[in-house]
Design an enzyme around this catalytic site. Sequence first.
Site, PDB file in Angstrom:
ATOM      1  N   CYS A  21      12.549  -9.200 -21.256  1.00  0.00           N
ATOM      2  CA  CYS A  21      11.340  -9.295 -20.431  1.00  0.00           C
ATOM      3  C   CYS A  21      11.516 -10.244 -19.244  1.00  0.00           C
ATOM      4  O   CYS A  21      10.906 -10.032 -18.187  1.00  0.00           O
ATOM      5  CB  CYS A  21      10.162  -9.742 -21.284  1.00  0.00           C
ATOM      6  SG  CYS A  21       9.853  -8.616 -22.653  1.00  0.00           S
ATOM      7  N   TRP A  81      25.938  11.834 -12.053  1.00  0.00           N
ATOM      8  CA  TRP A  81      24.910  12.849 -11.790  1.00  0.00           C
ATOM      9  C   TRP A  81      23.852  12.344 -10.817  1.00  0.00           C
ATOM     10  O   TRP A  81      23.029  13.110 -10.337  1.00  0.00           O
ATOM     11  CB  TRP A  81      24.262  13.322 -13.096  1.00  0.00           C
ATOM     12  CG  TRP A  81      23.930  12.223 -14.049  1.00  0.00           C
ATOM     13  CD1 TRP A  81      22.778  11.505 -14.114  1.00  0.00           C
ATOM     14  CD2 TRP A  81      24.778  11.721 -15.083  1.00  0.00           C
ATOM     15  NE1 TRP A  81      22.852  10.583 -15.113  1.00  0.00           N
ATOM     16  CE2 TRP A  81      24.068  10.701 -15.728  1.00  0.00           C
ATOM     17  CE3 TRP A  81      26.071  12.037 -15.525  1.00  0.00           C
ATOM     18  CZ2 TRP A  81      24.605   9.983 -16.801  1.00  0.00           C
ATOM     19  CZ3 TRP A  81      26.599  11.326 -16.594  1.00  0.00           C
ATOM     20  CH2 TRP A  81      25.869  10.313 -17.221  1.00  0.00           C
ATOM     21  N   ARG A  82      23.864  11.037 -10.532  1.00  0.00           N
ATOM     22  CA  ARG A  82      22.887  10.527  -9.566  1.00  0.00           C
ATOM     23  C   ARG A  82      23.349  10.726  -8.135  1.00  0.00           C
ATOM     24  O   ARG A  82      22.629  10.408  -7.191  1.00  0.00           O
ATOM     25  CB  ARG A  82      22.632   9.044  -9.821  1.00  0.00           C
ATOM     26  CG  ARG A  82      21.857   8.836 -11.093  1.00  0.00           C
ATOM     27  CD  ARG A  82      21.197   7.491 -11.133  1.00  0.00           C
ATOM     28  NE  ARG A  82      20.351   7.402 -12.312  1.00  0.00           N
ATOM     29  CZ  ARG A  82      20.203   6.314 -13.037  1.00  0.00           C
ATOM     30  NH1 ARG A  82      20.834   5.210 -12.704  1.00  0.00           N
ATOM     31  NH2 ARG A  82      19.410   6.318 -14.083  1.00  0.00           N
ATOM     32  N   CYS A 125      14.244  -2.602 -21.154  1.00  0.00           N
ATOM     33  CA  CYS A 125      13.190  -2.408 -22.167  1.00  0.00           C
ATOM     34  C   CYS A 125      13.788  -1.558 -23.288  1.00  0.00           C
ATOM     35  O   CYS A 125      13.317  -0.465 -23.583  1.00  0.00           O
ATOM     36  CB  CYS A 125      11.973  -1.745 -21.521  1.00  0.00           C
ATOM     37  SG  CYS A 125      10.484  -1.946 -22.499  1.00  0.00           S
ATOM     38  N   TYR A 173      26.282  18.238 -31.684  1.00  0.00           N
ATOM     39  CA  TYR A 173      25.073  19.059 -31.464  1.00  0.00           C
ATOM     40  C   TYR A 173      25.415  20.277 -30.576  1.00  0.00           C
ATOM     41  O   TYR A 173      24.953  20.416 -29.439  1.00  0.00           O
ATOM     42  CB  TYR A 173      23.948  18.237 -30.826  1.00  0.00           C
ATOM     43  CG  TYR A 173      23.550  17.052 -31.657  1.00  0.00           C
ATOM     44  CD1 TYR A 173      22.693  17.199 -32.741  1.00  0.00           C
ATOM     45  CD2 TYR A 173      24.045  15.787 -31.385  1.00  0.00           C
ATOM     46  CE1 TYR A 173      22.331  16.119 -33.522  1.00  0.00           C
ATOM     47  CE2 TYR A 173      23.700  14.700 -32.162  1.00  0.00           C
ATOM     48  CZ  TYR A 173      22.836  14.871 -33.227  1.00  0.00           C
ATOM     49  OH  TYR A 173      22.489  13.803 -33.992  1.00  0.00           O
ATOM     50  N   TYR A 230      10.400  17.901 -21.437  1.00  0.00           N
ATOM     51  CA  TYR A 230      11.070  16.759 -20.819  1.00  0.00           C
ATOM     52  C   TYR A 230      12.126  17.222 -19.808  1.00  0.00           C
ATOM     53  O   TYR A 230      12.139  16.780 -18.655  1.00  0.00           O
ATOM     54  CB  TYR A 230      11.722  15.846 -21.877  1.00  0.00           C
ATOM     55  CG  TYR A 230      12.722  14.938 -21.229  1.00  0.00           C
ATOM     56  CD1 TYR A 230      12.292  13.826 -20.516  1.00  0.00           C
ATOM     57  CD2 TYR A 230      14.082  15.245 -21.222  1.00  0.00           C
ATOM     58  CE1 TYR A 230      13.189  13.031 -19.821  1.00  0.00           C
ATOM     59  CE2 TYR A 230      14.990  14.465 -20.528  1.00  0.00           C
ATOM     60  CZ  TYR A 230      14.539  13.360 -19.835  1.00  0.00           C
ATOM     61  OH  TYR A 230      15.426  12.598 -19.138  1.00  0.00           O
ATOM     62  N   ASP A 287      10.508  10.974 -22.235  1.00  0.00           N
ATOM     63  CA  ASP A 287      11.488  11.007 -23.325  1.00  0.00           C
ATOM     64  C   ASP A 287      11.320   9.736 -24.145  1.00  0.00           C
ATOM     65  O   ASP A 287      10.380   8.951 -23.915  1.00  0.00           O
ATOM     66  CB  ASP A 287      12.919  11.160 -22.785  1.00  0.00           C
ATOM     67  CG  ASP A 287      13.405   9.913 -22.056  1.00  0.00           C
ATOM     68  OD1 ASP A 287      12.572   9.020 -21.766  1.00  0.00           O
ATOM     69  OD2 ASP A 287      14.610   9.810 -21.780  1.00  0.00           O
ATOM     70  N   CYS A 323       2.693  -6.095 -18.064  1.00  0.00           N
ATOM     71  CA  CYS A 323       2.995  -5.636 -19.422  1.00  0.00           C
ATOM     72  C   CYS A 323       2.112  -6.307 -20.474  1.00  0.00           C
ATOM     73  O   CYS A 323       2.185  -7.517 -20.698  1.00  0.00           O
ATOM     74  CB  CYS A 323       4.468  -5.891 -19.730  1.00  0.00           C
ATOM     75  SG  CYS A 323       4.915  -5.345 -21.373  1.00  0.00           S
ATOM     76  N   GLU A 358      21.357  16.210 -18.080  1.00  0.00           N
ATOM     77  CA  GLU A 358      20.211  15.980 -18.955  1.00  0.00           C
ATOM     78  C   GLU A 358      20.472  16.534 -20.356  1.00  0.00           C
ATOM     79  O   GLU A 358      20.110  15.916 -21.350  1.00  0.00           O
ATOM     80  CB  GLU A 358      18.932  16.613 -18.373  1.00  0.00           C
ATOM     81  CG  GLU A 358      18.366  15.874 -17.176  1.00  0.00           C
ATOM     82  CD  GLU A 358      17.891  14.459 -17.508  1.00  0.00           C
ATOM     83  OE1 GLU A 358      17.669  14.161 -18.685  1.00  0.00           O
ATOM     84  OE2 GLU A 358      17.769  13.648 -16.572  1.00  0.00           O
ATOM     85  N   GLN A 364      20.615  12.862 -27.160  1.00  0.00           N
ATOM     86  CA  GLN A 364      21.266  12.347 -28.378  1.00  0.00           C
ATOM     87  C   GLN A 364      22.627  11.715 -28.126  1.00  0.00           C
ATOM     88  O   GLN A 364      23.347  11.431 -29.075  1.00  0.00           O
ATOM     89  CB  GLN A 364      21.502  13.454 -29.431  1.00  0.00           C
ATOM     90  CG  GLN A 364      20.549  14.583 -29.389  1.00  0.00           C
ATOM     91  CD  GLN A 364      19.500  14.468 -30.465  1.00  0.00           C
ATOM     92  OE1 GLN A 364      19.477  13.471 -31.187  1.00  0.00           O
ATOM     93  NE2 GLN A 364      18.645  15.438 -30.593  1.00  0.00           N
TER      94      GLN A 364
HETATM   95 FE1  SF4 Z   1       9.505  -3.915 -21.553  1.00  0.00          FE
HETATM   96 FE2  SF4 Z   1       7.235  -5.156 -21.029  1.00  0.00          FE
HETATM   97 FE3  SF4 Z   1       9.395  -6.564 -21.555  1.00  0.00          FE
HETATM   98 FE4  SF4 Z   1       9.238  -5.203 -19.289  1.00  0.00          FE
HETATM   99  S1  SF4 Z   1       7.978  -6.944 -19.902  1.00  0.00           S
HETATM  100  S2  SF4 Z   1      11.007  -5.292 -20.648  1.00  0.00           S
HETATM  101  S3  SF4 Z   1       8.078  -3.413 -19.917  1.00  0.00           S
HETATM  102  S4  SF4 Z   1       8.340  -5.192 -22.933  1.00  0.00           S
END
Ligand code: SF4
Length: 375
Positions: A201, A26-27, A194, A84, A122, A140, A210, A39, A44
Amino acid sequence: MKESQSKEFRAALLAWFAQSQRDLPWRRSRDPYRIWISEIMLQQTRVATVIPYYRKFLQRFPTVHQLAAAPEEEVLRMWSGLGYYRRAQNLQIAARQIVASYGGEFPREKAEVLELAGIGEYTAAAVLSIAFGERLAALDGNVARVLARLDARRGDLRAADRWRSLQDRADQLLDGEAAGDWNQALMELGATLCTPGPPQCLLCPVRQFCEARKQGIAEQLPEKRRKRAEVAVRLAAAVLVDQSGNSLLLRPPATREPRPADDHVPALVAKLWHFPTALANGDGIRTLRQLFAKQLNMTRDKVVFEALSAVRHTVTYRRIEVSPFLVRVSKLPPAGGSKTIALNAVLEQPISNLTRKVARAALAVVAADSIRSGG
Ligand code: SF4
């Protein structure tokens, strides 16, 4: 993150997205129809599951006109297995709205889009920003988690006031020049790095902005929601089979009125074609006999219930156990709102995953019988 850092933050996230985004079907399109379908399917449901359904669905319904004109049963059949099903029904209702009110062109005004069946804040923001570049921030679950960690926000994100405040934050951070990419970049970060489990991170393109990472609490956020208590539901289902191997499926009710939350049979199986199914708190055979008398006019028949392997299934907070029975009859009852179909063709019908499991339990026994009798 300080306001002065916002520019740097946006540049880092967009550069990462340009380089690292997954290649998803879809991109490759800016067609609002295609983006909208993706979407809705992605609500779900995991990306890997959605991809083959998305391709098949668009092959069958390449335009909003074709989706609007199709029989509902055909739309549900193409959706069968995604779960659903209300989503598929709403898609078609909305397709008909688009054809009737906008000549088949997806509307561009948010207020108009919100009038379409099955589209909330959304989805409206996602489709309009990705397809037309409208300056709308899409919030979302993935985006909410990223924002909560970036700002080290505590508490249940789905609480109305917190969600509103997250929407404000998403609006404030939105890169208005590239709204579609921006929304997708935040979603992509939430889906790939994330994530709901421990976030990665070290690989994160915006880690220097962050707050949760700085405070060492990224893994603890978002804080857990209080889960709705699980409800155990016991059902009994009857797979009637005649001598030719045909079975009986009941039609979903035409009305879609809201029903009480404890009305489990309509909620779980009867939205689509289904075997005769009843709540079974205690004796499943007794409740099925009552249903036979009421719906199938089978009062005087001598019916033998042959127990099949129990079926287990979970739908959100409902933990369901079905006791299925094979009921061999010389002739299927001519019940209104039912259809007669070869048992081995039931799996190709628009049915719920629960009904699918019941059909498989019956097919296993019927196939074993046939091998024993040399059929
Ligand atoms: Fe998520 Fe913050 Fe870790 Fe990036 S640094 S993955 S935004 S928790």
